[in-house]
Design a protein around this motif. Sequence first.
Motif, short mmCIF file in Angstrom:
data_model
loop_
_atom_site.label_atom_id
_atom_site.label_comp_id
_atom_site.label_asym_id
_atom_site.label_seq_id
_atom_site.Cartn_x
_atom_site.Cartn_y
_atom_site.Cartn_z
N ARG A 1 -8.87 3.76 9.11
CA ARG A 1 -8.80 1.71 9.60
C ARG A 1 -7.89 1.92 10.79
O ARG A 1 -6.88 2.29 10.38
CB ARG A 1 -9.49 0.80 8.58
N ASP A 2 -8.35 1.16 11.45
CA ASP A 2 -7.61 0.99 12.65
C ASP A 2 -6.59 0.30 12.45
O ASP A 2 -5.73 -0.41 13.05
CB ASP A 2 -7.61 1.11 14.50
N ASP A 3 -7.20 -1.42 12.34
CA ASP A 3 -6.14 -2.95 12.15
C ASP A 3 -5.46 -2.72 10.94
O ASP A 3 -5.34 -3.92 10.77
CB ASP A 3 -8.45 -3.48 11.56
N ILE A 4 -5.20 -1.88 10.33
CA ILE A 4 -4.89 -1.71 8.80
C ILE A 4 -2.89 -1.54 9.45
O ILE A 4 -2.58 -0.94 10.36
CB ILE A 4 -4.79 -0.85 8.06
N VAL A 5 -1.65 -1.92 8.32
CA VAL A 5 -0.51 -2.01 7.73
C VAL A 5 -0.28 -1.48 7.07
O VAL A 5 -0.27 -2.39 5.74
CB VAL A 5 0.73 -3.24 8.81
N VAL A 6 -0.11 -0.11 6.86
CA VAL A 6 0.03 0.68 5.11
C VAL A 6 1.76 0.47 5.14
O VAL A 6 2.47 0.91 5.70
CB VAL A 6 0.01 1.94 5.46
N MET A 7 2.07 -0.10 4.32
CA MET A 7 3.62 0.29 3.33
C MET A 7 3.87 1.10 2.09
O MET A 7 3.06 0.64 1.56
CB MET A 7 4.79 -1.29 3.78
N ALA A 8 4.48 1.50 2.28
CA ALA A 8 5.30 2.60 1.34
C ALA A 8 6.44 2.57 0.75
O ALA A 8 7.75 2.63 1.85
CB ALA A 8 4.75 3.73 1.58
N GLU B 1 11.12 10.78 3.65
CA GLU B 1 10.26 11.66 3.72
C GLU B 1 9.17 11.46 3.21
O GLU B 1 8.07 11.13 2.85
CB GLU B 1 10.31 13.51 3.68
N ASN B 2 9.31 11.10 1.83
CA ASN B 2 8.40 10.84 0.31
C ASN B 2 7.58 9.04 0.61
O ASN B 2 6.38 8.92 1.05
CB ASN B 2 9.39 10.62 -0.92
N ALA B 3 8.40 8.75 1.13
CA ALA B 3 8.14 7.03 1.94
C ALA B 3 6.53 7.20 2.38
O ALA B 3 5.71 6.67 2.21
CB ALA B 3 8.94 6.29 2.01
N LEU B 4 6.89 8.22 3.74
CA LEU B 4 6.03 8.40 5.23
C LEU B 4 4.67 9.71 4.26
O LEU B 4 3.96 8.98 4.75
CB LEU B 4 6.75 8.93 5.91
N ILE B 5 5.28 10.19 3.48
CA ILE B 5 4.02 10.91 2.97
C ILE B 5 2.70 9.88 2.14
O ILE B 5 1.83 10.12 2.30
CB ILE B 5 4.86 11.82 2.19
N LYS B 6 3.74 8.93 1.09
CA LYS B 6 2.57 7.63 0.67
C LYS B 6 1.80 7.58 1.28
O LYS B 6 0.72 6.92 1.51
CB LYS B 6 3.52 7.14 0.14
N ALA B 7 2.59 6.81 3.04
CA ALA B 7 2.44 5.42 3.77
C ALA B 7 1.05 6.34 4.59
O ALA B 7 0.20 6.22 4.99
CB ALA B 7 2.95 4.94 4.78
N ARG B 8 1.29 7.49 4.86
CA ARG B 8 0.67 8.43 5.75
C ARG B 8 -0.14 8.62 4.82
O ARG B 8 -1.62 8.58 5.31
CB ARG B 8 1.12 9.29 6.44
N ALA B 9 -1.02 8.69 3.78
CA ALA B 9 -2.16 9.27 2.84
C ALA B 9 -2.67 8.46 2.61
O ALA B 9 -4.07 8.48 2.98
CB ALA B 9 -1.34 9.67 2.14
N VAL B 10 -2.08 6.84 2.22
CA VAL B 10 -2.91 5.59 2.15
C VAL B 10 -3.86 5.28 3.45
O VAL B 10 -4.68 5.09 3.58
CB VAL B 10 -2.43 4.85 1.96
N PHE B 11 -3.19 5.29 4.71
CA PHE B 11 -3.14 5.08 6.03
C PHE B 11 -4.58 5.98 6.81
O PHE B 11 -5.82 5.40 6.98
CB PHE B 11 -2.30 5.50 7.12
N ASN B 12 -4.41 7.53 6.14
CA ASN B 12 -5.67 7.79 6.80
C ASN B 12 -6.96 7.92 5.07
O ASN B 12 -8.17 8.53 6.68
CB ASN B 12 -4.60 9.16 6.78
N ALA B 13 -6.64 7.46 4.08
CA ALA B 13 -7.30 7.56 3.15
C ALA B 13 -8.85 6.46 3.51
O ALA B 13 -9.78 6.71 3.88
CB ALA B 13 -7.10 8.10 2.10
N LEU B 14 -8.38 5.66 4.22
CA LEU B 14 -8.53 4.23 4.60
C LEU B 14 -9.58 4.12 5.77
O LEU B 14 -10.46 3.25 5.78
CB LEU B 14 -7.81 2.82 4.30
#
Length: 195
Positions: free
Chosen positions: A61-68, A46-59
Amino acid sequence: MQLILATSNKGKVREIQALCKDFEVIPYSQLMEEFEIVEDGNSFKENALIKARAVFNALKRDDIVVMADDSGISVDVLDGSPGIYSARHAGKDANDKDNLNKLMQDIRAKGATSSPAHYTAAIAIVTKKGEYVVHGWMHGEAINEARGEKGFGYDPMFIPLGYDKTLGELDDDVKKELSHRAKALKLAKIVLQTL
Protein backbone atom coordinates in the motif's frame (compact mmCIF):
# COMPACT_ATOMS: atom_id res chain seq x y z
CA MET A 1 -2.02 9.38 10.44
CA GLN A 2 -1.95 5.59 10.61
CA LEU A 3 1.37 4.30 11.84
CA ILE A 4 2.01 0.61 11.22
CA LEU A 5 4.51 -1.00 13.59
CA ALA A 6 6.73 -3.72 12.21
CA THR A 7 6.68 -5.64 15.49
CA SER A 8 4.45 -7.96 17.44
CA ASN A 9 6.35 -7.41 20.71
CA LYS A 10 3.54 -6.33 23.06
CA GLY A 11 5.91 -4.37 25.33
CA LYS A 12 7.22 -2.31 22.41
CA VAL A 13 3.72 -1.77 20.98
CA ARG A 14 2.44 -0.47 24.35
CA GLU A 15 5.45 1.81 24.82
CA ILE A 16 5.21 3.27 21.30
CA GLN A 17 1.42 3.75 21.56
CA ALA A 18 1.90 5.62 24.85
CA LEU A 19 4.56 7.89 23.36
CA CYS A 20 2.83 8.53 20.00
CA LYS A 21 -0.67 9.55 21.04
CA ASP A 22 -1.07 11.87 18.00
CA PHE A 23 -1.06 8.85 15.69
CA GLU A 24 -3.16 5.75 15.26
CA VAL A 25 -0.51 3.13 16.09
CA ILE A 26 -1.24 -0.44 14.98
CA PRO A 27 0.97 -3.54 14.97
CA TYR A 28 1.18 -5.01 11.47
CA SER A 29 -0.20 -8.30 12.81
CA GLN A 30 -3.64 -6.61 12.93
CA LEU A 31 -3.52 -6.13 9.15
CA MET A 32 -1.97 -9.39 8.01
CA GLU A 33 -0.62 -12.73 9.13
CA GLU A 34 2.66 -12.45 11.02
CA PHE A 35 5.69 -13.59 9.05
CA GLU A 36 9.32 -14.19 9.87
CA ILE A 37 11.67 -11.33 9.11
CA VAL A 38 15.32 -12.34 8.99
CA GLU A 39 17.31 -9.65 10.79
CA ASP A 40 20.74 -10.18 9.31
CA GLY A 41 22.04 -6.63 9.47
CA ASN A 42 25.24 -5.68 11.30
CA SER A 43 23.75 -2.76 13.23
CA PHE A 44 20.57 -1.64 14.96
CA LYS A 45 20.01 0.76 12.02
CA GLU A 46 20.25 -2.00 9.39
CA ASN A 47 17.93 -4.35 11.31
CA ALA A 48 15.34 -1.62 11.88
CA LEU A 49 15.33 -0.85 8.15
CA ILE A 50 15.07 -4.55 7.24
CA LYS A 51 11.94 -4.90 9.42
CA ALA A 52 10.26 -1.70 8.23
CA ARG A 53 10.94 -2.46 4.54
CA ALA A 54 9.69 -6.05 4.87
CA VAL A 55 6.34 -4.94 6.33
CA PHE A 56 5.99 -1.98 3.93
CA ASN A 57 6.57 -4.25 0.91
CA ALA A 58 4.31 -7.01 2.27
CA LEU A 59 1.37 -4.62 2.79
CA LYS A 60 1.59 -3.37 -0.82
CA ARG A 61 0.00 0.00 0.00
CA ASP A 62 1.23 3.49 -0.86
CA ASP A 63 -0.74 5.33 1.80
CA ILE A 64 1.00 3.91 4.87
CA VAL A 65 3.88 4.75 7.12
CA VAL A 66 5.71 1.76 8.59
CA MET A 67 7.88 2.16 11.65
CA ALA A 68 10.28 -0.41 13.08
CA ASP A 69 12.50 -0.28 16.10
CA ASP A 70 15.61 -2.31 16.69
CA SER A 71 17.07 -1.94 20.11
CA GLY A 72 19.22 -3.67 22.64
CA ILE A 73 21.63 -3.44 25.50
CA SER A 74 25.43 -3.36 25.24
CA VAL A 75 27.45 -4.26 28.34
CA ASP A 76 31.06 -3.04 28.58
CA VAL A 77 32.40 -5.99 30.64
CA LEU A 78 31.06 -8.28 27.86
CA ASP A 79 32.75 -6.27 25.09
CA GLY A 80 29.45 -4.70 24.02
CA SER A 81 27.49 -7.95 23.99
CA PRO A 82 24.62 -8.80 23.51
CA GLY A 83 24.08 -5.66 21.35
CA ILE A 84 22.06 -6.46 18.22
CA TYR A 85 21.53 -9.99 19.57
CA SER A 86 19.72 -8.78 22.73
CA ALA A 87 16.36 -10.31 21.75
CA ARG A 88 17.89 -13.75 21.26
CA HIS A 89 20.79 -13.65 23.73
CA ALA A 90 19.73 -16.91 25.40
CA GLY A 91 18.93 -18.63 22.09
CA LYS A 92 16.48 -18.41 19.19
CA ASP A 93 13.30 -19.25 21.13
CA ALA A 94 14.30 -17.48 24.35
CA ASN A 95 11.82 -15.25 26.17
CA ASP A 96 12.54 -12.05 28.14
CA LYS A 97 13.17 -13.97 31.37
CA ASP A 98 15.64 -16.37 29.70
CA ASN A 99 17.56 -13.46 28.16
CA LEU A 100 17.60 -11.55 31.46
CA ASN A 101 18.91 -14.57 33.40
CA LYS A 102 21.58 -15.32 30.79
CA LEU A 103 22.88 -11.75 30.80
CA MET A 104 23.07 -11.62 34.62
CA GLN A 105 24.88 -14.98 34.53
CA ASP A 106 27.35 -13.64 31.92
CA ILE A 107 28.19 -10.64 34.14
CA ARG A 108 28.68 -12.96 37.16
CA ALA A 109 30.92 -15.20 35.03
CA LYS A 110 33.23 -12.19 34.54
CA GLY A 111 33.49 -11.91 38.34
CA ALA A 112 31.58 -8.60 38.25
CA THR A 113 28.54 -7.39 40.19
CA SER A 114 27.91 -4.61 37.68
CA SER A 115 29.24 -2.99 34.52
CA PRO A 116 28.77 0.23 32.60
CA ALA A 117 26.20 -0.44 29.89
CA HIS A 118 23.93 1.39 27.46
CA TYR A 119 20.76 0.83 25.51
CA THR A 120 20.49 1.81 21.84
CA ALA A 121 17.26 2.25 19.90
CA ALA A 122 17.22 2.74 16.14
CA ILE A 123 13.86 3.65 14.65
CA ALA A 124 13.32 3.27 10.93
CA ILE A 125 10.45 4.91 9.07
CA VAL A 126 9.58 3.67 5.59
CA THR A 127 7.08 5.41 3.30
CA LYS A 128 6.65 5.73 -0.44
CA LYS A 129 8.48 9.08 -0.09
CA GLY A 130 11.63 7.55 1.38
CA GLU A 131 13.39 5.96 4.35
CA TYR A 132 14.53 7.62 7.54
CA VAL A 133 16.41 6.38 10.63
CA VAL A 134 16.86 8.05 14.03
CA HIS A 135 18.66 6.88 17.18
CA GLY A 136 18.33 7.25 20.93
CA TRP A 137 20.58 6.10 23.77
CA MET A 138 20.31 5.54 27.52
CA HIS A 139 23.46 5.08 29.58
CA GLY A 140 23.82 3.48 32.97
CA GLU A 141 24.85 0.28 34.66
CA ALA A 142 23.93 -3.39 34.21
CA ILE A 143 23.83 -5.33 37.47
CA ASN A 144 23.99 -9.09 38.04
CA GLU A 145 20.62 -9.33 39.85
CA ALA A 146 17.02 -8.56 38.91
CA ARG A 147 15.19 -5.86 40.87
CA GLY A 148 11.60 -4.76 40.26
CA GLU A 149 8.65 -6.08 38.26
CA LYS A 150 8.01 -3.13 35.92
CA GLY A 151 8.97 -2.77 32.29
CA PHE A 152 10.11 -5.66 30.13
CA GLY A 153 13.26 -7.21 28.70
CA TYR A 154 16.41 -6.29 30.63
CA ASP A 155 14.72 -3.48 32.63
CA PRO A 156 15.06 -5.23 36.06
CA MET A 157 18.87 -5.30 35.74
CA PHE A 158 19.54 -1.83 34.31
CA ILE A 159 20.15 1.25 36.47
CA PRO A 160 20.04 4.49 34.46
CA LEU A 161 22.77 7.09 35.01
CA GLY A 162 21.98 9.30 37.99
CA TYR A 163 19.57 6.81 39.58
CA ASP A 164 19.89 4.08 42.21
CA LYS A 165 16.87 2.06 41.07
CA THR A 166 16.53 -0.25 38.08
CA LEU A 167 14.09 0.41 35.25
CA GLY A 168 12.12 -2.47 36.75
CA GLU A 169 11.66 -0.40 39.92
CA LEU A 170 11.16 3.08 38.45
CA ASP A 171 7.74 4.48 37.58
CA ASP A 172 6.69 4.52 33.93
CA ASP A 173 6.69 8.36 33.87
CA VAL A 174 10.36 8.41 34.84
CA LYS A 175 11.23 5.69 32.35
CA LYS A 176 9.44 7.61 29.57
CA GLU A 177 11.79 10.55 30.13
CA LEU A 178 14.97 8.45 30.18
CA SER A 179 14.26 5.67 27.71
CA HIS A 180 16.41 5.20 24.61
CA ARG A 181 13.20 4.45 22.70
CA ALA A 182 11.52 7.63 24.01
CA LYS A 183 14.52 9.68 22.87
CA ALA A 184 14.49 8.08 19.42
CA LEU A 185 10.70 8.48 19.18
CA LYS A 186 10.97 12.22 19.88
CA LEU A 187 13.16 12.47 16.80
CA ALA A 188 10.93 10.09 14.84
CA LYS A 189 7.91 12.32 15.59
CA ILE A 190 9.72 15.25 13.95
CA VAL A 191 10.22 13.12 10.84
CA LEU A 192 6.56 11.99 10.92
CA GLN A 193 5.30 15.56 11.27
CA THR A 194 7.31 16.67 8.23
CA LEU A 195 5.81 13.77 6.26
